[in-house]
Design an enzyme around this catalytic site. Sequence first.
Site, PDB file in Angstrom:
ATOM      1  N   GLN A 205       1.522   9.025  13.639  1.00 23.12           N
ATOM      2  CA  GLN A 205       2.855   9.494  13.262  1.00 23.12           C
ATOM      3  C   GLN A 205       2.829  11.010  13.116  1.00 23.12           C
ATOM      4  O   GLN A 205       2.270  11.540  12.149  1.00 23.12           O
ATOM      5  CB  GLN A 205       3.240   8.819  11.944  1.00 23.12           C
ATOM      6  CG  GLN A 205       4.620   9.127  11.434  1.00 23.12           C
ATOM      7  CD  GLN A 205       4.921   8.342  10.166  1.00 23.12           C
ATOM      8  OE1 GLN A 205       5.078   7.138  10.198  1.00 23.12           O
ATOM      9  NE2 GLN A 205       4.977   9.020   9.047  1.00 23.12           N
TER      10      GLN A 205
ATOM     11  N   SER B 127       4.867  15.025   9.460  1.00 25.44           N
ATOM     12  CA  SER B 127       4.704  16.109   8.490  1.00 25.44           C
ATOM     13  C   SER B 127       4.192  17.392   9.135  1.00 25.44           C
ATOM     14  O   SER B 127       3.431  17.364  10.110  1.00 25.44           O
ATOM     15  CB  SER B 127       3.751  15.682   7.375  1.00 25.44           C
ATOM     16  OG  SER B 127       4.285  14.616   6.629  1.00 25.44           O
TER      17      SER B 127
ATOM     18  N   SER C 172      -2.683  10.718   9.953  1.00 28.79           N
ATOM     19  CA  SER C 172      -3.716   9.685   9.878  1.00 28.79           C
ATOM     20  C   SER C 172      -4.023   9.144  11.267  1.00 28.79           C
ATOM     21  O   SER C 172      -3.138   9.018  12.115  1.00 28.79           O
ATOM     22  CB  SER C 172      -3.251   8.537   8.977  1.00 28.79           C
ATOM     23  OG  SER C 172      -2.969   8.999   7.680  1.00 28.79           O
TER      24      SER C 172
ATOM     25  N   GLU D 177       7.794   1.949   6.922  1.00 34.64           N
ATOM     26  CA  GLU D 177       6.695   2.513   6.147  1.00 34.64           C
ATOM     27  C   GLU D 177       6.722   2.011   4.712  1.00 34.64           C
ATOM     28  O   GLU D 177       5.686   1.689   4.136  1.00 34.64           O
ATOM     29  CB  GLU D 177       6.778   4.035   6.171  1.00 34.64           C
ATOM     30  CG  GLU D 177       5.633   4.741   5.462  1.00 34.64           C
ATOM     31  CD  GLU D 177       5.714   6.246   5.616  1.00 34.64           C
ATOM     32  OE1 GLU D 177       4.666   6.865   5.870  1.00 34.64           O
ATOM     33  OE2 GLU D 177       6.815   6.801   5.476  1.00 34.64           O
TER      34      GLU D 177
ATOM     35  N   GLU E 229       7.780  11.540  -6.655  1.00 31.73           N
ATOM     36  CA  GLU E 229       9.011  12.191  -7.107  1.00 31.73           C
ATOM     37  C   GLU E 229      10.195  11.785  -6.232  1.00 31.73           C
ATOM     38  O   GLU E 229      11.292  11.492  -6.731  1.00 31.73           O
ATOM     39  CB  GLU E 229       8.834  13.711  -7.099  1.00 31.73           C
ATOM     40  CG  GLU E 229       7.850  14.251  -8.126  1.00 31.73           C
ATOM     41  CD  GLU E 229       6.394  14.059  -7.730  1.00 31.73           C
ATOM     42  OE1 GLU E 229       5.519  14.292  -8.568  1.00 31.73           O
ATOM     43  OE2 GLU E 229       6.143  13.678  -6.571  1.00 31.73           O
TER      44      GLU E 229
END
Length: 415
Positions: free
Chosen positions: A143, A146, A178, A261, A388
């Site tokens: 993926q 990020s 990953s 996910e 968060e």
Amino acid sequence: MESDDMRDFAAEARRFLDAHVAKAPDRTAVTWGEGDDSMAYFSSLPPEEEREFVQRAREWQRIRYENGFGWITGPVEYGGRGLTPVHDLLYDAVESEYDVADTGVLSVIGLGMIGPTILAHAQPHIRDRWLPAMYRGDAIACQLFSEPGAGSDLASVATRAVREGEEWVLNGQKVWTSVAQHSQIGLALTRTNPDAPKHRGITAFLVPMDTPGVEVRPLRQMTGGADFNEVFLTDVRIPDDHRLGEVDGGWTVALTTLMNERATVGSEGVGPVGAALSPDHLSALMRATWTWDDRALRARLAELLVDALATEHLNARALRKLRGGVAPGPEMSVSKLMYGQNLTHAAHFVSDVLGPRIIADTGQWGTYAWTELLLATPALRILGGTEEIMKNILAERVLGLPKEPVTTAAKEVRS
């Protein structure tokens, strides 16, 4: 009550497993001082052993696929069974009783998140090419979301994709990727319209990882392994037919991946990580370290086990909904949040039980090994969506609490 269909399916799964693998030892029973005391969440294998680990995962996935258990919920035309998520969960429960290869390197991201996204958004010939390969174990997917400046705020991706005829040229950097070192394909989010609001100028592409200009660099973790990577894209040329969804419509594609996910990450594991929440294991540890009579520690142990039990019942409720044909609501988001918190609390509890023995290896079985889990806990609070972010989503969308004050730019991302 279990239906005849489910009983027949479970019996079929057992016949398949009995023919190919042996029963697994009891992973819940603890005999102090016996067996492997590893508590690793992330791999720290030497490169050669890691390659062998990945190969075993591929081989077991191929055997599953060839016998009708490689993609239980998938369409028949791609080698799936076309069955329900309940059948999938039932198979996982049955397989957990057997000593099979760990296929997480394929399944957590590739089969659990990216496969469903390809099915939903790719062109037919791309689905024909990649889906059977992935679910047969021939191709691993990663993926490419990020970036150094776009983690939780995924709509801020800066990797650029510029169209040149029937190709797109990608330039940018991805991080915390990953299994990129093992992957044949990656799902990348790119910026194609810098003038549009952030989440409306993104386009998604499938990137073959052997394309010229793709460079994977491992990121060494403090746990000792390198499960994560940086991926640099330098003038990477991708055919337009590898685009998923519409141009500037990549946010919808990303949401498909992210919804899968939540469900993939939000479940308690077995093996070493599952043992971290085992009453037998933790009480045996306290007795071995002469801390069982410490009332404060025993109270904390009780709190930890109650939280684990509550999470188990939450997952069971989601399963009951699936059996009734109802999609789970916020259960998977809460479960994902609790998964990381439970393991983090367990690691911190054990560090207080062990004291110096968790930072200095005395050679005593079942003590210093917990360092592997303790060092992994910061990542558990980030992967799959930070704590968060998850708390904000649950507070605002489930509990109906007032929204947190945000900037104009952040409002665009949430809309």
